[in-house]
Design an enzyme around this catalytic site. Sequence first.
Site, PDB file in Angstrom:
ATOM      1  N   GLU A 333       0.851  -1.185   0.000  1.00 47.42           N
ATOM      2  CA  GLU A 333       0.000   0.000   0.000  1.00 47.42           C
ATOM      3  C   GLU A 333       0.886   1.234   0.000  1.00 47.42           C
ATOM      4  OE1 GLU A 333      -2.360   2.649  -0.429  1.00 47.42           O
ATOM      5  OE2 GLU A 333      -3.332   0.687  -0.282  1.00 47.42           O
ATOM      6  N   CYS A 367      -1.726   7.859   5.331  1.00 47.21           N
ATOM      7  CA  CYS A 367      -1.800   7.402   3.942  1.00 47.21           C
ATOM      8  C   CYS A 367      -3.134   7.777   3.309  1.00 47.21           C
ATOM      9  CB  CYS A 367      -1.578   5.892   3.860  1.00 47.21           C
ATOM     10  SG  CYS A 367      -2.578   4.917   5.004  1.00 47.21           S
ATOM     11  N   GLU A 466       1.887  12.718  -4.358  1.00 49.06           N
ATOM     12  CA  GLU A 466       1.589  12.548  -2.936  1.00 49.06           C
ATOM     13  C   GLU A 466       2.593  13.378  -2.142  1.00 49.06           C
ATOM     14  OE1 GLU A 466       1.177   9.031   0.449  1.00 49.06           O
ATOM     15  OE2 GLU A 466       2.353   8.657  -1.360  1.00 49.06           O
TER      16      GLU A 466
END
Length: 613
Positions: A333, A367, A466
Amino acid sequence: MMSRVAHGIVSNMRSILPKLEASIKGGSLKSLNRSKNTQLTEHFELEEPVVNEALLQYEPGSEERVELEIALLRILNRVEHVPIVIGGQELTASEELQQVLPYNIGQPIARYGHARRVQIQKAITKAVKAQERWDKTKLSDRIKIWEKAAELIAGKHRFDIIAATMLGQGKTIRQAEMDVAELVDFMRINPVFLRDLANYEPINDSSQSCKNTMRLRGLTGFVAAISPFNFTSIAGNLAYTPALMGNAVLWKPSDSAILSNWFVFKALREAGVPEGVVNFVPAEETTFATTVTQHEKLAGINFTGTSAVLKLLWQLVAQNINSYENYPRLVGEGGGKNFHFVHPSADPETAVACTIRAAFEYAGQKCSSCSMLYVPESLWADRIQEPLLKITSSLFVGKATHSDCFCSAVINRRAYERIYMWLKYISQCPKCQILTGGRCEKMRGYFVEPTVVHVQDLDNLICRQELLAPILGVYVYPDDKLKETMEKVSEVNHGLIGSIFARDEGFVQEACEAFRFNVGSLNVNDKSTGAMVGQQPFGAGHVTGTSDKLGSPHALLRWTSPQLIKESYKPHVNIYYPYMQAIEEAQEESNLEAPEKEGLSNEASSEEDKPIS
């Protein structure tokens, strides 16, 4: 027509089959009767539904607040030694490192060291041996251990783990409490999923003749668990979910979460996880990754971190694919670009409140943190801009232990320097404008102000990359460009979670289709953060991750190699099928009707076939 050879075999079988049928009637195959008490698999009676762990409130004077203050002081007043643990043996590294408070880098709370390559290899050997024994442990016995672990973490060890998470990882009281409650949920609910999986039975439409069952086996070899700094719960889950399924694990904790992870390891030890099943192996990232991926016994990697590191691990496995005894399972992930998309029909107050929490709680280091906000022109200037900027600029950033602290420092120097470079890029980019925040300092700790940036170009890096930082990008779209904007968002934002805010039900359906593939979860009128185990399983696809949905039965299935067992109660004794017998009978009738001269012809042919003497 049947060949002479086949005709002869069938004729011989006709004389043998009656003998076999007689032996069955006589009882020589009685041992193949239906078994009544098989021990190959386990079946569970499902109990009442499990609920998520309740969150404590820590109001002034409450019992939990007093307990937490005691735990905080206990950690601050001593520097805990954290060993390497291989097969139950505690080892000390030759070079000592320290975990410090992110908001007070002069205050250490733990001493630890990195395992060398030879120690990692030793841990692999111990794990492989332990796996052979552990995989034979009954599922019911494993479940009891996990239920005991949930009880210990929810009770006896709760405040130590929360305190270590607050101090070592810079989480506020609420964020640390949510983190540890999620860890309890993983320990309590994953066994429920295991029961469900164990109760699965293949189709048995001929119960009098056979029985089909499925046995859940672990993966032969070892699993490498590489956990992140930002969630104590995810760290524990990455190491112990494969173990629950019969695997042995090398757990490499993050250096920035070493103390809380050590407390979790000790709690599971106390719960009864056998030595060697999970080995606690702090190590330098590259050394650990290259050592485990070069070993032929690698069975899988369980990872949470960045997409760049996930790709690197994948490449290392690919380079060594011919040397493995398994096809290693890769579960990863990487977070991605999470967003909030606001429709003109949305309630502005809800959109603002949810966005501030999702973007700036835990300094944007989750996250699932929101790093892009898409707002229509009709709401931005009059309904959203002012409250968003006013509240963001008033958020208190300070020590994680202060009760009025909204968010604290970022995790370490490396994160601070990366974020500093992003702020420098933003200040120099003509398509970006800082609306509030933008400052940072590292004299005492790694502090970054919550920052809101107006971005004018959807192809800008701020819209695509990100950030894992307290930086929120805002793009204001024309109301008549709604569909075009959604299409672009679905193209550039691949994330763990996306949220849409709207009261128009038709738009909600439209958005669900537009964002069908670019996010792993889609929330409606809620923030992107805060997924709960069992309720909102999380994980995303594309280059964000492998979408294995942690907090669901799907995640457990990744760590088992099921074996089908078929028990037959009416074994086959006839080699030939009914249609073959019909052909044979037709052939015999044909032979009886043939004239005698055909027989002479055959005899003549036989004579011709004889060798000349």
